[in-house]
Design a protein around this motif. Structure first.
Motif, PDB file in Angstrom:
ATOM      1  N   SER A  92      10.074 -13.245  40.614  1.00  0.00           N
ATOM      2  CA  SER A  92       8.773 -13.647  40.096  1.00  0.00           C
ATOM      3  C   SER A  92       8.170 -12.491  39.327  1.00  0.00           C
ATOM      4  CB  SER A  92       7.836 -14.004  41.245  1.00  0.00           C
ATOM      5  OG  SER A  92       8.475 -14.914  42.088  1.00  0.00           O
ATOM      6  N   GLN A  93       7.194 -12.858  38.487  1.00  0.00           N
ATOM      7  CA  GLN A  93       6.465 -11.826  37.774  1.00  0.00           C
ATOM      8  C   GLN A  93       5.839 -10.857  38.775  1.00  0.00           C
ATOM      9  OE1 GLN A  93       3.477 -13.498  35.235  1.00  0.00           O
ATOM     10  NE2 GLN A  93       4.464 -12.679  33.422  1.00  0.00           N
ATOM     11  N   SER A  94       5.912  -9.581  38.470  1.00  0.00           N
ATOM     12  CA  SER A  94       5.323  -8.533  39.296  1.00  0.00           C
ATOM     13  C   SER A  94       6.007  -8.343  40.644  1.00  0.00           C
ATOM     14  CB  SER A  94       3.833  -8.806  39.566  1.00  0.00           C
ATOM     15  OG  SER A  94       3.145  -8.838  38.360  1.00  0.00           O
ATOM     16  N   SER A  95       7.206  -8.925  40.810  1.00  0.00           N
ATOM     17  CA  SER A  95       7.905  -8.722  42.077  1.00  0.00           C
ATOM     18  C   SER A  95       8.524  -7.335  42.128  1.00  0.00           C
ATOM     19  CB  SER A  95       8.993  -9.785  42.235  1.00  0.00           C
ATOM     20  OG  SER A  95       9.890  -9.707  41.135  1.00  0.00           O
ATOM     21  N   GLY A  96       8.554  -6.645  40.938  1.00  0.00           N
ATOM     22  CA  GLY A  96       9.143  -5.314  40.900  1.00  0.00           C
ATOM     23  C   GLY A  96      10.524  -5.320  40.262  1.00  0.00           C
ATOM     24  N   LYS A  97      10.809  -6.363  39.531  1.00  0.00           N
ATOM     25  CA  LYS A  97      12.111  -6.541  38.884  1.00  0.00           C
ATOM     26  C   LYS A  97      12.446  -5.390  37.923  1.00  0.00           C
ATOM     27  CE  LYS A  97      12.229 -10.262  36.492  1.00  0.00           C
ATOM     28  NZ  LYS A  97      12.819  -9.827  35.238  1.00  0.00           N
ATOM     29  N   SER A  98      11.511  -5.116  37.011  1.00  0.00           N
ATOM     30  CA  SER A  98      11.763  -4.040  36.048  1.00  0.00           C
ATOM     31  C   SER A  98      11.933  -2.720  36.751  1.00  0.00           C
ATOM     32  CB  SER A  98      10.605  -3.912  35.058  1.00  0.00           C
ATOM     33  OG  SER A  98      10.114  -5.156  34.721  1.00  0.00           O
ATOM     34  N   SER A  99      11.121  -2.490  37.762  1.00  0.00           N
ATOM     35  CA  SER A  99      11.216  -1.216  38.478  1.00  0.00           C
ATOM     36  C   SER A  99      12.591  -1.062  39.117  1.00  0.00           C
ATOM     37  CB  SER A  99      10.126  -1.130  39.561  1.00  0.00           C
ATOM     38  OG  SER A  99       8.870  -1.412  38.995  1.00  0.00           O
ATOM     39  N   THR A 148      11.509  -5.494  47.486  1.00  0.00           N
ATOM     40  CA  THR A 148      10.792  -4.354  46.911  1.00  0.00           C
ATOM     41  C   THR A 148       9.499  -4.143  47.679  1.00  0.00           C
ATOM     42  OG1 THR A 148       9.660  -5.826  45.408  1.00  0.00           O
ATOM     43  CG2 THR A 148      11.672  -4.814  44.591  1.00  0.00           C
ATOM     44  N   LYS A 149       8.857  -3.062  47.370  1.00  0.00           N
ATOM     45  CA  LYS A 149       7.544  -2.731  47.937  1.00  0.00           C
ATOM     46  C   LYS A 149       7.585  -2.710  49.467  1.00  0.00           C
ATOM     47  CE  LYS A 149       5.499  -5.123  44.002  1.00  0.00           C
ATOM     48  NZ  LYS A 149       4.419  -5.931  43.461  1.00  0.00           N
ATOM     49  N   ASP A 163       7.394  -0.359  51.220  1.00  0.00           N
ATOM     50  CA  ASP A 163       6.427   0.622  51.713  1.00  0.00           C
ATOM     51  C   ASP A 163       5.087  -0.029  52.018  1.00  0.00           C
ATOM     52  OD1 ASP A 163       6.361   0.086  48.930  1.00  0.00           O
ATOM     53  OD2 ASP A 163       5.025   1.810  48.619  1.00  0.00           O
ATOM     54  N   LEU A 164       4.903  -1.263  51.532  1.00  0.00           N
ATOM     55  CA  LEU A 164       3.614  -1.909  51.731  1.00  0.00           C
ATOM     56  C   LEU A 164       3.540  -2.688  53.048  1.00  0.00           C
ATOM     57  CD1 LEU A 164       2.731  -3.173  48.138  1.00  0.00           C
ATOM     58  CD2 LEU A 164       2.108  -1.023  49.267  1.00  0.00           C
ATOM     59  N   VAL A 173      14.055  -1.654  49.091  1.00  0.00           N
ATOM     60  CA  VAL A 173      13.841  -0.485  48.235  1.00  0.00           C
ATOM     61  C   VAL A 173      12.363  -0.183  48.072  1.00  0.00           C
ATOM     62  CG1 VAL A 173      15.949  -0.765  46.869  1.00  0.00           C
ATOM     63  CG2 VAL A 173      13.850  -1.907  46.133  1.00  0.00           C
ATOM     64  N   VAL A 174      12.114   1.069  47.742  1.00  0.00           N
ATOM     65  CA  VAL A 174      10.777   1.465  47.324  1.00  0.00           C
ATOM     66  C   VAL A 174      10.935   2.059  45.934  1.00  0.00           C
ATOM     67  CG1 VAL A 174       8.772   2.899  47.806  1.00  0.00           C
ATOM     68  CG2 VAL A 174      10.141   1.994  49.689  1.00  0.00           C
ATOM     69  N   ASN A 175      10.316   1.406  44.972  1.00  0.00           N
ATOM     70  CA  ASN A 175      10.499   1.846  43.595  1.00  0.00           C
ATOM     71  C   ASN A 175       9.555   2.973  43.234  1.00  0.00           C
ATOM     72  OD1 ASN A 175      12.520  -0.050  42.860  1.00  0.00           O
ATOM     73  ND2 ASN A 175      10.926  -1.630  42.845  1.00  0.00           N
ATOM     74  N   ARG A 176       9.369   3.869  44.110  1.00  0.00           N
ATOM     75  CA  ARG A 176       8.499   5.007  43.829  1.00  0.00           C
ATOM     76  C   ARG A 176       9.144   6.174  44.527  1.00  0.00           C
ATOM     77  NH1 ARG A 176       2.576   2.474  44.227  1.00  0.00           N
ATOM     78  NH2 ARG A 176       2.995   1.491  42.225  1.00  0.00           N
TER      79      ARG A 176
HETATM   80  P1  GDP Z   1       8.103  -7.110  37.316  1.00  0.00           P
HETATM   81  O1  GDP Z   1       6.978  -7.827  36.669  1.00  0.00           O
HETATM   82  O2  GDP Z   1       8.790  -7.964  38.322  1.00  0.00           O
HETATM   83  O3  GDP Z   1       9.022  -6.466  36.388  1.00  0.00           O
HETATM   84  O4  GDP Z   1       7.419  -5.963  38.213  1.00  0.00           O
HETATM   85  P2  GDP Z   1       7.193  -4.436  37.904  1.00  0.00           P
HETATM   86  O5  GDP Z   1       8.424  -3.672  38.132  1.00  0.00           O
HETATM   87  O6  GDP Z   1       6.501  -4.261  36.608  1.00  0.00           O
HETATM   88  O7  GDP Z   1       6.211  -4.110  39.088  1.00  0.00           O
HETATM   89  C1  GDP Z   1       4.973  -4.779  39.258  1.00  0.00           C
HETATM   90  C2  GDP Z   1       4.005  -3.849  39.943  1.00  0.00           C
HETATM   91  O8  GDP Z   1       4.465  -3.535  41.251  1.00  0.00           O
HETATM   92  C3  GDP Z   1       3.852  -2.538  39.248  1.00  0.00           C
HETATM   93  O9  GDP Z   1       2.507  -2.135  39.314  1.00  0.00           O
HETATM   94  C4  GDP Z   1       4.683  -1.569  40.059  1.00  0.00           C
HETATM   95  O10 GDP Z   1       4.181  -0.237  40.079  1.00  0.00           O
HETATM   96  C5  GDP Z   1       4.553  -2.144  41.442  1.00  0.00           C
HETATM   97  N1  GDP Z   1       5.727  -1.865  42.264  1.00  0.00           N
HETATM   98  C6  GDP Z   1       6.993  -2.115  41.955  1.00  0.00           C
HETATM   99  N2  GDP Z   1       7.825  -1.741  42.932  1.00  0.00           N
HETATM  100  C7  GDP Z   1       7.027  -1.188  43.908  1.00  0.00           C
HETATM  101  C8  GDP Z   1       7.302  -0.620  45.180  1.00  0.00           C
HETATM  102  O11 GDP Z   1       8.449  -0.520  45.652  1.00  0.00           O
HETATM  103  N3  GDP Z   1       6.240  -0.174  45.937  1.00  0.00           N
HETATM  104  C9  GDP Z   1       4.997  -0.279  45.455  1.00  0.00           C
HETATM  105  N4  GDP Z   1       3.989   0.162  46.232  1.00  0.00           N
HETATM  106  N5  GDP Z   1       4.683  -0.820  44.267  1.00  0.00           N
HETATM  107  C10 GDP Z   1       5.716  -1.282  43.483  1.00  0.00           C
END
Ligand code: GDP
Length: 704
Positions: free
Chosen positions: A34-41, A201-202, A204-205, A229-232
């Protein structure tokens, strides 16, 4: 590891040069979420580089086919867009900008497109992987986006998550997995989760306990499991990953673990595809070989050999042409041009002269200044008629016409551009020689303008040609006369001719009468001029514009004053017939005379002008042709094949040669098939080696 992914990527790139069927598709890792799921990260973490466009406004609109090529010896990592031909891009901000541009090229009304962007990244820090990034699933569309956007994205992802691809389902750990679009989509095409990897992803949250639960509890079981994973980077991230590892050592966490899992999974998939792939290539190759045999009888051809053949054919045809275009042919062309001039000159100077009969009858005519003068006039009209220019131009025209024929047929019908260039080459050579040739010819014929001596033998030859010329002209006039007779009818024609001759006689009488009146009674009118004009009005060729014809002007304009049916147009025809009939009379008398004893020797030149002019024309022809040969043709025959070689053969780059050959559709097909064969052959060799190694590894495993 057998390096299988890498080797198969190589094979895939080899096979890219030819169109291949579906069976030859290699597995890739398809990233959905989904959008903002952290795919790009996640993707950037795998690559170890920031290069993807970010933002909320649908930045990913096209599939991104990403190939990572592990390059251990590379000093600077770089990217390549094979579709764009930009070369190596080392600045990853530039990569990002290019991706932004390529994505925004999709019209806003469509929002997504299924035409993929290809990107390759070469780096010592990347594993060998093929990944596809797709637009993220959305829940709701905003009001500027198309209504069916949600479905369009889903359909696009659906297309990519089919066999043999591996699905990387990205889910945010802080969102209920039951709501994950990625897991839902993957379950539809891979219900047992045999080729799906879950990425949380995330992580850590959420609390470490909850994370362990998600990663191992198998709420939604996947054969390949989940990776957290934690993308940070930073201590917070390490802390949460550490806490999970401590609670459950078997839980898979972290980007390095993810990478390894991806590599192994892809490698295994590749391995399981290997035999299918090798078989498919075998089959395609067998098919290509069969076609090549049936269609082309296995005759090998290359763009180079095709070009060489084409150029050889020009040179061969050119050689044949130079043989055919020998002196006799050129001479006969120049001579027939001069022959036309002789007819024109004789027509004006002799055949319409009222005293023409004297030439044959009067013994004193030979030395009569009237005739001596006329001969000088006629001869200089011939020599000064621009023989140099006309004969050179004549030869050049004929040469160019032949050159056009030379490149008119196969294979040049396929190569209009080359055809034009060949003619241009010919034209350039000729143009560079034209003026000097004209000058040379003019210079060498200069002496003939003052004095021409004919030997007995030349005279005898000239007599034969003069006879031919007169006979031809008689035949021409006869033909013209007969044609008019056929349209008007014999009786009408004869009637009209008598009518016109009557008008002419009356006119002559009236002239004589007014002349007599002028002179008064003092001088008695001369008998001849009282009955006929000195030159018959009908004897001159009728002008194009018949209203200017002096004879036709004697016809009353009032139709009632003419015999009925005597229209302007039929009288004009009758007038032409009259001209031809008078002309034939003159020509017959000339023919008779020229064939007679009186014309047998060169000293009769004043009274046998046709023969003399033929003799002059032969000398002009001989000289002109000789110098046209020396100055123009020899040079041309020598230079042209060399220029063809130089400019159309040796000068071409490999690419230009290929383009040339491919202009011919038949050859293009053959070359394409040959290339396909070569490509498949290369791929087959590599695949077979891989299959052998795979079997070897399997055998060893069994022995252990
Ligand atoms: P995409 O829309 O699926 O490509 O998602 P993005 O990679 O752009 O990530 C969406 C938001 O989630 C961004 O603000 C990222 O900084 C945040 N984010 C992504 N991965 C993580 C993570 O592992 N931990 C945290 N705390 N935030 C994350």
């Amino acid at each position: 590891f057998m390096d299988l992914t890498r080797k198969l990527i190589e094979v895939r790139n080899i096979l890219k040069a030819v169109k291949i069927s579906g069976n030859l598709v290699l597995p890739s890792i398809v990233v959905i979420g989904s959008q903002s799921s952290g795919k790009s990260s996640v993707l950037e973490a795998i690559v170890g580089r920031e290069f993807l466009p970010k933002g909320n406004n649908m930045v990913t609109r096209r599939p991104l086919e990403l190939t990572l090529i592990h390059s251990p010896d590379l000093a600077t990592e770089y990217a390549e867009f094979p579709q764009l031909g930009l070369g190596k891009v080392t600045n990853f901000r530039h990569v990002m900008q290019t991706l932004v541009d390529l994505n925004s090229a999709v019209p806003a009304a469509d929002c997504v497109s299924d035409s993929p962007i290809e990107l390759r990244i070469y780096s010592p820090n990347v594993p060998d992987l093929t990944l596809v990034d797709l637009p993220g699933y959305i829940q709701i569309h905003n009001k500027n986006q198309p209504r069916d956007l949600k479905d369009k994205i889903a359909a696009l992802c659906e297309k990519y998550i089919q066999e043999p691809n591996v699905i990387l389902a990205v889910c945010a750990a802080d969102v209920d997995l039951a709501n994950s679009d990625a897991l839902r989509a993957s379950r539809r095409v891979d219900p047992l989760g045999l080729r799906t990897i879950g990425v949380l992803t995330k992580i850590d949250l959420i609390q470490p306990d909850a994370a362990v639960n998600l990663l191992t509890a198998n709420e939604y079981p996947l054969h390949l499991g989940y990776v957290g994973v934690v993308n940070r980077s930073g201590s917070a991230a390490d802390k949460s990953l550490g806490a999970i590892a401590k609670r459950d050592p078997l839980a898979i966490v972290g980007v390095p673990a993810l990478r390894t899992l991806l590599m192994r999974t892809l490698e295994e998939r590749m391995g399981s595809r290997l035999t299918t792939l090798a078989d498919a290539v075998d089959q395609e190759l067998a098919e290509a070989n069969y076609q090549f045999k049936v269609l082309y009888n296995d005759r090998r051809i290359s763009a180079e050999s095709y070009l060489a053949e084409a150029m050889d054919s020009i040179k061969h045809r050119f050689k044949d042409f130079t043989r055919a275009f020998g002196k006799p042919q050129v001479r006969s062309e120049v001579r027939s041009m001069l022959e036309d001039r002789i007819v024109e000159i004789c027509e004006g100077v002799y055949w319409t002269d009222a005293r023409l009969a004297e030439l044959a009858k009067d013994a004193k005519a030979k030395d009569d200044p009237h005739w001596v003068h006329k001969l000088a006039l006629a001869s200089s009209a011939l020599t000064k008629s621009g023989v140099g220019r006309t004969s050179t131009q004549l030869v050049v025209d004929s040469l160019m016409a032949h050159m056009e024929k030379l490149v008119a047929g196969e294979p040049f019908v396929h190569h209009p551009d080359t055809r034009r260039k060949v003619l241009q080459l010919a034209n350039e050579i000729i143009r560079s020689k034209f003026h000097t040739t004209v000058d040379q010819v003019e210079n060498t014929i200069k002496p003939y303008k003052f004095e021409v001596e004919c030997t007995d033998m030349e005279w005898a030859e000239a007599t034969k040609r003069a006879v031919g010329l007169l006979e031809r002209e008689i035949a021409n006039s006869q033909k013209a006369y007969d044609a008019i007779k056929a349209t008007l009818g014999r009786r009408t024609l004869n009637g009209m001719i008598s009518y016109l001759q009557g008008l002419e006689t009356e006119y002559a009488k009236s002239l004589a009468a007014s002349a007599a009146a002028d002179v008064g009674a003092l001088a008695p009118p001369s008998g001849a001029s009282a009955t006929a004009p000195t030159v018959s009005l009908a004897q001159n060729k009728p002008p194009e514009d018949t209203s200017r014809d002096p004879l036709l002007r004697l016809v009353p304009t009032d139709l009632d004053a003419r015999p009925s049916g005597y229209t302007d147009s039929s009288l004009a025809k009758a007038r032409a017939a009259l001209y031809h009939s008078l002309r034939m009379q003159s020509l017959y008398s000339r023919l008779y005379h020229v064939k007679s004893r009186a014309c047998r020797t060169p000293d009769a030149q004043t009274i046998c002008p046709e023969v003399f002019l033929e003799c002059v024309s032969e000398k002009l022809t001989y000289t002109a042709v000789m110098f046209i040969y020396i100055e123009l043709l020899n040079e041309f025959f020598f230079q042209f094949p060399r220029d063809v070689d130089e400019r159309l053969y040796y000068d071409l780059s490999k690419q230009q040669i290929g383009e040339f050959a491919r202009e011919n559709v038949g050859i293009r097909r053959q070359l394409d098939l040959a290339e396909r064969k070569a490509v498949l052959d290369l791929a087959q060799g590599k695949l077979r080696a891989l299959v052998r190694r795979q079997e070897e590894v399997a055998r060893r495993k069994r022995m252990e």
